[in-house]
Write a protein that holds these residues in place. Sequence first.
Motif, PDB file in Angstrom:
ATOM      1  N   PRO A  94       0.854  -1.192   0.000  1.00 38.81           N
ATOM      2  CA  PRO A  94       0.000   0.000   0.000  1.00 38.81           C
ATOM      3  C   PRO A  94       0.893   1.246   0.000  1.00 38.81           C
ATOM      4  O   PRO A  94       1.955   1.251   0.592  1.00 38.81           O
ATOM      5  CB  PRO A  94      -0.769  -0.118   1.312  1.00 38.81           C
ATOM      6  CG  PRO A  94       0.109  -0.952   2.190  1.00 38.81           C
ATOM      7  CD  PRO A  94       0.871  -1.874   1.279  1.00 38.81           C
ATOM      8  N   LEU A  95       0.464   2.242  -0.721  1.00 37.89           N
ATOM      9  CA  LEU A  95       1.196   3.511  -0.712  1.00 37.89           C
ATOM     10  C   LEU A  95       0.334   4.508   0.038  1.00 37.89           C
ATOM     11  O   LEU A  95      -0.658   4.991  -0.481  1.00 37.89           O
ATOM     12  CB  LEU A  95       1.478   3.990  -2.136  1.00 37.89           C
ATOM     13  CG  LEU A  95       2.471   3.148  -2.916  1.00 37.89           C
ATOM     14  CD1 LEU A  95       2.680   3.721  -4.311  1.00 37.89           C
ATOM     15  CD2 LEU A  95       3.794   3.059  -2.193  1.00 37.89           C
ATOM     16  N   LEU A 156      12.069   3.626  -7.313  1.00 41.82           N
ATOM     17  CA  LEU A 156      10.837   3.285  -8.032  1.00 41.82           C
ATOM     18  C   LEU A 156       9.612   3.459  -7.131  1.00 41.82           C
ATOM     19  O   LEU A 156       8.569   3.950  -7.581  1.00 41.82           O
ATOM     20  CB  LEU A 156      10.906   1.851  -8.563  1.00 41.82           C
ATOM     21  CG  LEU A 156      11.887   1.613  -9.710  1.00 41.82           C
ATOM     22  CD1 LEU A 156      11.999   0.121 -10.012  1.00 41.82           C
ATOM     23  CD2 LEU A 156      11.493   2.391 -10.955  1.00 41.82           C
ATOM     24  N   GLN A 157       9.757   3.086  -5.863  1.00 43.06           N
ATOM     25  CA  GLN A 157       8.645   3.268  -4.924  1.00 43.06           C
ATOM     26  C   GLN A 157       8.377   4.751  -4.656  1.00 43.06           C
ATOM     27  O   GLN A 157       7.229   5.167  -4.566  1.00 43.06           O
ATOM     28  CB  GLN A 157       8.906   2.524  -3.617  1.00 43.06           C
ATOM     29  CG  GLN A 157       8.692   1.035  -3.736  1.00 43.06           C
ATOM     30  CD  GLN A 157       7.285   0.682  -4.173  1.00 43.06           C
ATOM     31  OE1 GLN A 157       6.998   0.559  -5.360  1.00 43.06           O
ATOM     32  NE2 GLN A 157       6.395   0.529  -3.230  1.00 43.06           N
ATOM     33  N   LEU A 158       9.435   5.534  -4.537  1.00 42.72           N
ATOM     34  CA  LEU A 158       9.268   6.977  -4.345  1.00 42.72           C
ATOM     35  C   LEU A 158       8.542   7.583  -5.548  1.00 42.72           C
ATOM     36  O   LEU A 158       7.612   8.373  -5.396  1.00 42.72           O
ATOM     37  CB  LEU A 158      10.629   7.653  -4.144  1.00 42.72           C
ATOM     38  CG  LEU A 158      10.617   9.180  -4.060  1.00 42.72           C
ATOM     39  CD1 LEU A 158       9.751   9.661  -2.913  1.00 42.72           C
ATOM     40  CD2 LEU A 158      12.033   9.703  -3.929  1.00 42.72           C
ATOM     41  N   ARG A 159       8.942   7.175  -6.730  1.00 47.27           N
ATOM     42  CA  ARG A 159       8.306   7.677  -7.946  1.00 47.27           C
ATOM     43  C   ARG A 159       6.826   7.295  -7.981  1.00 47.27           C
ATOM     44  O   ARG A 159       5.967   8.110  -8.295  1.00 47.27           O
ATOM     45  CB  ARG A 159       9.033   7.122  -9.168  1.00 47.27           C
ATOM     46  CG  ARG A 159       8.482   7.604 -10.467  1.00 47.27           C
ATOM     47  CD  ARG A 159       9.261   7.007 -11.624  1.00 47.27           C
ATOM     48  NE  ARG A 159       8.788   7.587 -12.857  1.00 47.27           N
ATOM     49  CZ  ARG A 159       9.562   7.883 -13.867  1.00 47.27           C
ATOM     50  NH1 ARG A 159      10.860   7.648 -13.803  1.00 47.27           N
ATOM     51  NH2 ARG A 159       9.057   8.397 -14.957  1.00 47.27           N
ATOM     52  N   ALA A 162       4.999   9.416  -5.419  1.00 46.22           N
ATOM     53  CA  ALA A 162       4.907  10.830  -5.796  1.00 46.22           C
ATOM     54  C   ALA A 162       3.992  11.070  -6.990  1.00 46.22           C
ATOM     55  O   ALA A 162       3.339  12.109  -7.075  1.00 46.22           O
ATOM     56  CB  ALA A 162       6.297  11.384  -6.085  1.00 46.22           C
ATOM     57  N   THR A 163       3.939  10.110  -7.921  1.00 46.23           N
ATOM     58  CA  THR A 163       3.130  10.308  -9.136  1.00 46.23           C
ATOM     59  C   THR A 163       1.784   9.611  -9.077  1.00 46.23           C
ATOM     60  O   THR A 163       0.887   9.949  -9.844  1.00 46.23           O
ATOM     61  CB  THR A 163       3.879   9.792 -10.378  1.00 46.23           C
ATOM     62  OG1 THR A 163       4.031   8.374 -10.277  1.00 46.23           O
ATOM     63  CG2 THR A 163       5.220  10.478 -10.548  1.00 46.23           C
ATOM     64  N   GLY A 164       1.667   8.602  -8.205  1.00 44.88           N
ATOM     65  CA  GLY A 164       0.430   7.836  -8.140  1.00 44.88           C
ATOM     66  C   GLY A 164       0.305   6.803  -9.238  1.00 44.88           C
ATOM     67  O   GLY A 164      -0.722   6.167  -9.389  1.00 44.88           O
ATOM     68  N   THR A 169       8.999   1.594 -16.642  1.00 46.09           N
ATOM     69  CA  THR A 169       9.746   0.339 -16.627  1.00 46.09           C
ATOM     70  C   THR A 169       9.410  -0.374 -15.325  1.00 46.09           C
ATOM     71  O   THR A 169       9.747   0.114 -14.250  1.00 46.09           O
ATOM     72  CB  THR A 169      11.270   0.604 -16.704  1.00 46.09           C
ATOM     73  OG1 THR A 169      11.550   1.358 -17.869  1.00 46.09           O
ATOM     74  CG2 THR A 169      12.046  -0.699 -16.730  1.00 46.09           C
ATOM     75  N   PRO A 170       8.730  -1.522 -15.392  1.00 40.54           N
ATOM     76  CA  PRO A 170       8.382  -2.234 -14.154  1.00 40.54           C
ATOM     77  C   PRO A 170       9.625  -2.593 -13.347  1.00 40.54           C
ATOM     78  O   PRO A 170      10.717  -2.772 -13.895  1.00 40.54           O
ATOM     79  CB  PRO A 170       7.677  -3.494 -14.664  1.00 40.54           C
ATOM     80  CG  PRO A 170       7.241  -3.181 -16.055  1.00 40.54           C
ATOM     81  CD  PRO A 170       8.253  -2.207 -16.585  1.00 40.54           C
ATOM     82  N   ALA A 171       9.437  -2.717 -12.050  1.00 38.81           N
ATOM     83  CA  ALA A 171      10.550  -3.042 -11.166  1.00 38.81           C
ATOM     84  C   ALA A 171      11.241  -4.332 -11.590  1.00 38.81           C
ATOM     85  O   ALA A 171      12.470  -4.429 -11.530  1.00 38.81           O
ATOM     86  CB  ALA A 171      10.061  -3.149  -9.725  1.00 38.81           C
TER      87      ALA A 171
END
Length: 189
Positions: A94-95, A156-159, A162-164, A169-171
């Motif tokens: 969850p984010l 990648l998680q921060l992005r 931040a962007t939703g 490019t998938p992890a």
Amino acid sequence: MSTREAILRAALRVIGEQGVAGLTNRRIVAEAGVSLGSLTYHFPSQPELLRQAMLLFAEDEAVRLGGLAEAHRAEGMTVEAAAAAVDTVLANLPLGIAEIASLELFLQAGRDPGLRDATARCFAAYDELALTILRALDIPDPERLAGPAVALVTGLQLRRLATGAPPATPAADALTILVRGAEPHRPRE
């Protein structure tokens, strides 16, 4: 849950919602459902409250990631399968407030050296998970690659936070590129 832990968890929720700058005694006691006296008894200063909240988050992360590490100690795992597993874990995270709170505390540690030991514990848990997976994959020199793998996943998680939106490019693809690039080049037969 003890009063002390309730205060720490409330502080993490407030930080996630309002940021460190929004962390006030009134907000904490309202969120925790405790008296102001209880707050000041357990945490006479905000820096100590922040440090202990980060340590609690790091402890929670170490337990959570330790479980993931145990699940991925399987022999014979391929790089692609490991990357897909990490991608699935990330997609299902969850984010929300907890993730925002951890990022706020990481940034606060940049301002307050007193928090750095707590954030170091959290990143040590991330590094240990990466090392476990890289060793299971029999990747040469996994210690060298663990930090960049953690940085890649964290970025990648921060992005995503931040962007939703998920990154282009998938992890799984990004991790495969990173790991495959670290493997020694074998001559073609």
